[in-house]
Design an enzyme around this catalytic site. Sequence first.
Site, PDB file in Angstrom:
ATOM      1  N   ILE A 181       0.872  -1.074  -0.086  1.00 51.36           N
ATOM      2  CA  ILE A 181       0.016   0.114   0.072  1.00 51.36           C
ATOM      3  C   ILE A 181       0.770   1.273  -0.062  1.00 51.36           C
ATOM      4  CG2 ILE A 181      -1.960   1.156   1.212  1.00 51.36           C
ATOM      5  CD1 ILE A 181      -2.584  -1.462   2.372  1.00 51.36           C
TER       6      ILE A 181
ATOM      7  N   THR B 153      -5.599  -0.364  10.479  1.00 52.84           N
ATOM      8  CA  THR B 153      -6.570  -1.444   9.838  1.00 52.84           C
ATOM      9  C   THR B 153      -7.714  -1.588  10.588  1.00 52.84           C
ATOM     10  OG1 THR B 153      -6.700  -3.858   9.711  1.00 52.84           O
ATOM     11  CG2 THR B 153      -5.333  -3.230  11.299  1.00 52.84           C
ATOM     12  N   ASP B 154      -8.848  -2.058   9.935  1.00 51.68           N
ATOM     13  CA  ASP B 154     -10.326  -2.366  10.376  1.00 51.68           C
ATOM     14  C   ASP B 154     -10.244  -3.545  11.437  1.00 51.68           C
ATOM     15  OD1 ASP B 154      -9.886  -4.296   8.440  1.00 51.68           O
ATOM     16  OD2 ASP B 154     -11.779  -4.005   7.527  1.00 51.68           O
ATOM     17  N   GLU B 155      -9.013  -4.323  11.398  1.00 54.89           N
ATOM     18  CA  GLU B 155      -9.118  -5.421  12.242  1.00 54.89           C
ATOM     19  C   GLU B 155      -8.866  -5.048  13.638  1.00 54.89           C
ATOM     20  OE1 GLU B 155      -6.426  -8.396  11.179  1.00 54.89           O
ATOM     21  OE2 GLU B 155      -6.653  -8.226   9.097  1.00 54.89           O
TER      22      GLU B 155
ATOM     23  N   TYR C 127      -1.006 -10.113  15.139  1.00 53.93           N
ATOM     24  CA  TYR C 127      -1.099  -8.822  14.168  1.00 53.93           C
ATOM     25  C   TYR C 127      -1.900  -7.738  14.502  1.00 53.93           C
ATOM     26  CZ  TYR C 127      -2.368  -5.955  10.155  1.00 53.93           C
ATOM     27  OH  TYR C 127      -2.742  -4.741   9.256  1.00 53.93           O
TER      28      TYR C 127
ATOM     29  N   LYS D 156      -1.339  -3.891  16.006  1.00 51.66           N
ATOM     30  CA  LYS D 156      -2.151  -2.450  15.128  1.00 51.66           C
ATOM     31  C   LYS D 156      -2.722  -1.801  16.439  1.00 51.66           C
ATOM     32  CE  LYS D 156      -1.292  -1.370  11.596  1.00 51.66           C
ATOM     33  NZ  LYS D 156      -0.231  -0.634  11.055  1.00 51.66           N
TER      34      LYS D 156
ATOM     35  N   GLN E 217      -3.923 -16.365  -4.943  1.00 52.72           N
ATOM     36  CA  GLN E 217      -4.783 -17.329  -5.974  1.00 52.72           C
ATOM     37  C   GLN E 217      -4.609 -16.856  -7.268  1.00 52.72           C
ATOM     38  OE1 GLN E 217      -5.811 -19.357  -3.951  1.00 52.72           O
ATOM     39  NE2 GLN E 217      -5.995 -17.826  -2.039  1.00 52.72           N
TER      40      GLN E 217
HETATM   41  P1  NAD Z   1       3.264  -5.032   3.396  1.00 53.33           P
HETATM   42  O1  NAD Z   1       3.777  -6.010   4.247  1.00 53.33           O
HETATM   43  O2  NAD Z   1       3.272  -5.218   2.073  1.00 53.33           O
HETATM   44  O3  NAD Z   1       4.575  -3.710   3.375  1.00 53.33           O
HETATM   45  C1  NAD Z   1       5.022  -3.508   4.755  1.00 53.33           C
HETATM   46  C2  NAD Z   1       6.485  -2.553   4.180  1.00 53.33           C
HETATM   47  O4  NAD Z   1       7.003  -2.010   5.710  1.00 53.33           O
HETATM   48  C3  NAD Z   1       7.371  -3.362   3.484  1.00 53.33           C
HETATM   49  O5  NAD Z   1       7.937  -2.767   2.476  1.00 53.33           O
HETATM   50  C4  NAD Z   1       8.560  -3.774   4.565  1.00 53.33           C
HETATM   51  O6  NAD Z   1      10.073  -3.627   4.082  1.00 53.33           O
HETATM   52  C5  NAD Z   1       8.480  -2.523   5.453  1.00 53.33           C
HETATM   53  N1  NAD Z   1       8.867  -2.512   6.850  1.00 53.33           N
HETATM   54  C6  NAD Z   1       8.584  -3.745   7.756  1.00 53.33           C
HETATM   55  N2  NAD Z   1       8.992  -3.393   8.982  1.00 53.33           N
HETATM   56  C7  NAD Z   1       9.689  -2.265   8.781  1.00 53.33           C
HETATM   57  C8  NAD Z   1      10.783  -1.563   9.851  1.00 53.33           C
HETATM   58  N3  NAD Z   1      10.952  -2.150  10.947  1.00 53.33           N
HETATM   59  N4  NAD Z   1      11.215  -0.520   9.234  1.00 53.33           N
HETATM   60  C9  NAD Z   1      10.982  -0.069   8.356  1.00 53.33           C
HETATM   61  N5  NAD Z   1      10.104  -0.694   7.126  1.00 53.33           N
HETATM   62  C10 NAD Z   1       9.938  -1.885   7.372  1.00 53.33           C
HETATM   63  O7  NAD Z   1       2.137  -4.331   4.217  1.00 53.33           O
HETATM   64  P2  NAD Z   1       0.881  -3.373   3.304  1.00 53.33           P
HETATM   65  O8  NAD Z   1      -0.086  -4.389   3.067  1.00 53.33           O
HETATM   66  O9  NAD Z   1       1.292  -2.631   2.397  1.00 53.33           O
HETATM   67  O10 NAD Z   1       0.247  -2.784   4.714  1.00 53.33           O
HETATM   68  C11 NAD Z   1       0.829  -1.329   4.822  1.00 53.33           C
HETATM   69  C12 NAD Z   1       0.194  -0.840   6.237  1.00 53.33           C
HETATM   70  O11 NAD Z   1      -1.152  -0.773   5.962  1.00 53.33           O
HETATM   71  C13 NAD Z   1       0.409  -1.508   7.369  1.00 53.33           C
HETATM   72  O12 NAD Z   1       0.471  -0.635   8.427  1.00 53.33           O
HETATM   73  C14 NAD Z   1      -1.021  -2.333   7.594  1.00 53.33           C
HETATM   74  O13 NAD Z   1      -1.379  -2.774   8.896  1.00 53.33           O
HETATM   75  C15 NAD Z   1      -1.934  -1.246   6.949  1.00 53.33           C
HETATM   76  N6  NAD Z   1      -3.140  -1.782   6.223  1.00 53.33           N
HETATM   77  C16 NAD Z   1      -3.062  -2.947   5.378  1.00 53.33           C
HETATM   78  C17 NAD Z   1      -4.319  -3.266   4.696  1.00 53.33           C
HETATM   79  C18 NAD Z   1      -4.213  -4.456   3.668  1.00 53.33           C
HETATM   80  O14 NAD Z   1      -5.079  -4.888   3.085  1.00 53.33           O
HETATM   81  N7  NAD Z   1      -2.918  -4.770   3.156  1.00 53.33           N
HETATM   82  C19 NAD Z   1      -5.616  -2.733   5.258  1.00 53.33           C
HETATM   83  C20 NAD Z   1      -5.481  -1.875   5.989  1.00 53.33           C
HETATM   84  C21 NAD Z   1      -4.420  -1.410   6.602  1.00 53.33           C
HETATM   85  O1  DAU Z   2      -8.770  -5.849   6.857  1.00 48.62           O
HETATM   86  C1  DAU Z   2      -7.367  -5.118   6.749  1.00 48.62           C
HETATM   87  C2  DAU Z   2      -6.260  -6.255   6.670  1.00 48.62           C
HETATM   88  O2  DAU Z   2      -6.421  -7.056   5.435  1.00 48.62           O
HETATM   89  C3  DAU Z   2      -4.971  -5.541   6.853  1.00 48.62           C
HETATM   90  O3  DAU Z   2      -4.968  -5.170   8.179  1.00 48.62           O
HETATM   91  C4  DAU Z   2      -3.884  -6.911   6.574  1.00 48.62           C
HETATM   92  O4  DAU Z   2      -2.667  -6.025   6.615  1.00 48.62           O
HETATM   93  C5  DAU Z   2      -3.979  -7.401   5.483  1.00 48.62           C
HETATM   94  O5  DAU Z   2      -3.348  -8.518   5.358  1.00 48.62           O
HETATM   95  C6  DAU Z   2      -5.617  -8.015   5.350  1.00 48.62           C
HETATM   96  O6  DAU Z   2      -5.881  -9.047   6.572  1.00 48.62           O
HETATM   97  P1  DAU Z   2      -6.588 -10.688   6.040  1.00 48.62           P
HETATM   98  O7  DAU Z   2      -6.221 -11.634   7.199  1.00 48.62           O
HETATM   99  O8  DAU Z   2      -8.038 -10.135   5.778  1.00 48.62           O
HETATM  100  O9  DAU Z   2      -5.975 -10.840   4.586  1.00 48.62           O
HETATM  101  P2  DAU Z   2      -5.282 -12.207   3.785  1.00 48.62           P
HETATM  102  O10 DAU Z   2      -5.153 -11.784   2.305  1.00 48.62           O
HETATM  103  O11 DAU Z   2      -4.326 -12.799   4.627  1.00 48.62           O
HETATM  104  O12 DAU Z   2      -6.792 -13.171   3.771  1.00 48.62           O
HETATM  105  C7  DAU Z   2      -7.922 -12.716   3.139  1.00 48.62           C
HETATM  106  C8  DAU Z   2      -9.106 -13.551   3.509  1.00 48.62           C
HETATM  107  O13 DAU Z   2      -8.546 -14.655   2.633  1.00 48.62           O
HETATM  108  C9  DAU Z   2      -8.958 -14.004   5.040  1.00 48.62           C
HETATM  109  O14 DAU Z   2     -10.515 -14.479   5.350  1.00 48.62           O
HETATM  110  C10 DAU Z   2      -8.275 -15.321   4.912  1.00 48.62           C
HETATM  111  C11 DAU Z   2      -8.307 -15.780   3.778  1.00 48.62           C
HETATM  112  N1  DAU Z   2      -7.619 -16.716   2.918  1.00 48.62           N
HETATM  113  C12 DAU Z   2      -6.381 -16.287   2.819  1.00 48.62           C
HETATM  114  C13 DAU Z   2      -5.264 -16.743   2.099  1.00 48.62           C
HETATM  115  C14 DAU Z   2      -3.797 -16.079   2.076  1.00 48.62           C
HETATM  116  C15 DAU Z   2      -7.656 -17.940   2.076  1.00 48.62           C
HETATM  117  O15 DAU Z   2      -9.088 -18.157   2.171  1.00 48.62           O
HETATM  118  N2  DAU Z   2      -6.606 -18.470   1.663  1.00 48.62           N
HETATM  119  C16 DAU Z   2      -5.532 -18.176   1.413  1.00 48.62           C
HETATM  120  O16 DAU Z   2      -4.731 -18.832   0.736  1.00 48.62           O
END
Ligand code: NAD
Ligand code: DAU
Length: 333
Positions: A14, A122-124, A149, A153, A193
């Site tokens: 992100i 995150t909404d989690e 996790y 957060k 997937q």
């Molecule tokens: P990601 O795992 O793809 O990226 C995380 C990045 O942070 C990586 O580039 C990693 O190298 C860097 N990082 C990790 N530890 C570090 C440290 N100690 N110092 C400096 N850099 C470091 O994560 P993402 O999915 O892009 O999520 C980014 C943010 O958004 C997170 O805070 C996550 O909680 C939040 N978020 C994610 C989602 C989602 O759907 N992925 C949804 C809501 C909120």
């Molecule tokens: O809601 C926001 C969160 O969304 C962020 O805070 C997290 O950083 C981000 O990773 C994501 O968390 P989830 O656990 O929801 O995402 P994930 O992609 O791991 O899984 C999405 C859903 O799919 C969850 O219900 C688990 C399921 N899943 C996941 C994987 C990897 C499967 O069914 N099969 C899979 O192989």
Amino acid sequence: MSRRLLVTGGAGFIGSNFVHHVLEHTDDHVTVLDKLTYAGNLMSLDGLPQDRFRFVRGDICDAALVDELFAGVDAVVHYAAESHNDNSLDDPRPFLDTNIVGTYTLLEAARRHHRRFHHISTDEVYGDLELDDPARFTETTPYSPSSPYSSTKAGSDLLVRAWVRSFGVPATISNCSNNYGPYQHVEKFIPRQITNILRGIRPKLYGTGENVRDWIHADDHSSAVLTILDTGRIGETYLIGADGEKSNKDVVELILTLMGQPADAYDHVTDRAGHDLRYAIDSTRLRTELGWQPRYADFEAGLAATIHWYRHHEPWWAPTKTGVEAFYASKGQ
Ligand code: NAD
Ligand code: DAU
């Protein structure tokens, strides 16, 4: 007016989408601070205008480095985190270090330098909802995180609130739902997937697949964060979501269909421990107070574009794919 932004975690999913968005839509200058853990990928930052972009490899827990970088910027957007629930069940420690101690380190620098700070969350943190519950998360929903996790957060959000109230740090927080789009690591549900199908592996659905996630395109998340940075009220929390609730089963079936496969060509695998059932965001505050609207209203079109991106960016994801699948296989997933 052009700002100098520090973006932590800007080589992740992100964060990199946000950096592209900012450099495309504003005159701001961006410095990325990223440790390049397994989740960071410098290829995600290819093609940026080099006169307005700088990359610094480093840890957000490194107080001296953080202090030096804060001195040279106007505002900080904090994405860096350990982000994957499954990894947090396997080894929680890095989540405590980066998500808690890292955020604390940044807040102390924001306090010393009195810098505008936006914390990405995150909404989690709100736990989960029943499938048939008409309620959605709002800014006043009590915190009830389920996983290592999400509890780290939640802890980081509470630190931000305390630093606002106790020390006057000019900070805002946003809690967003599940993102999809380009540059997402193949450990996550949708890219896993898509790349499974590209590799001839059947998609893997945890448990029954009835779990619901509220999907938003990463670019909509970026525009929301920029809106909050520009016009959000200091000390306030904003929920970000795009009314994208879908069951995991429906998402897998749609991916298979869009990729020309039978919709039932997937496997049910071992469920995630403590697996949250449903997330759903009510983003009324962000829409009414700050006037934000998502652009990617059509999930199917956004998913098709994401599939197209993974088809044409194999060099970006291939180096990590085998290791990720070996990790999942060791857990029956
Ligand atoms: P990601 O795992 O793809 O990226 C995380 C990045 O942070 C990586 O580039 C990693 O190298 C860097 N990082 C990790 N530890 C570090 C440290 N100690 N110092 C400096 N850099 C470091 O994560 P993402 O999915 O892009 O999520 C980014 C943010 O958004 C997170 O805070 C996550 O909680 C939040 N978020 C994610 C989602 C989602 O759907 N992925 C949804 C809501 C909120
Ligand atoms: O809601 C926001 C969160 O969304 C962020 O805070 C997290 O950083 C981000 O990773 C994501 O968390 P989830 O656990 O929801 O995402 P994930 O992609 O791991 O899984 C999405 C859903 O799919 C969850 O219900 C688990 C399921 N899943 C996941 C994987 C990897 C499967 O069914 N099969 C899979 O192989």
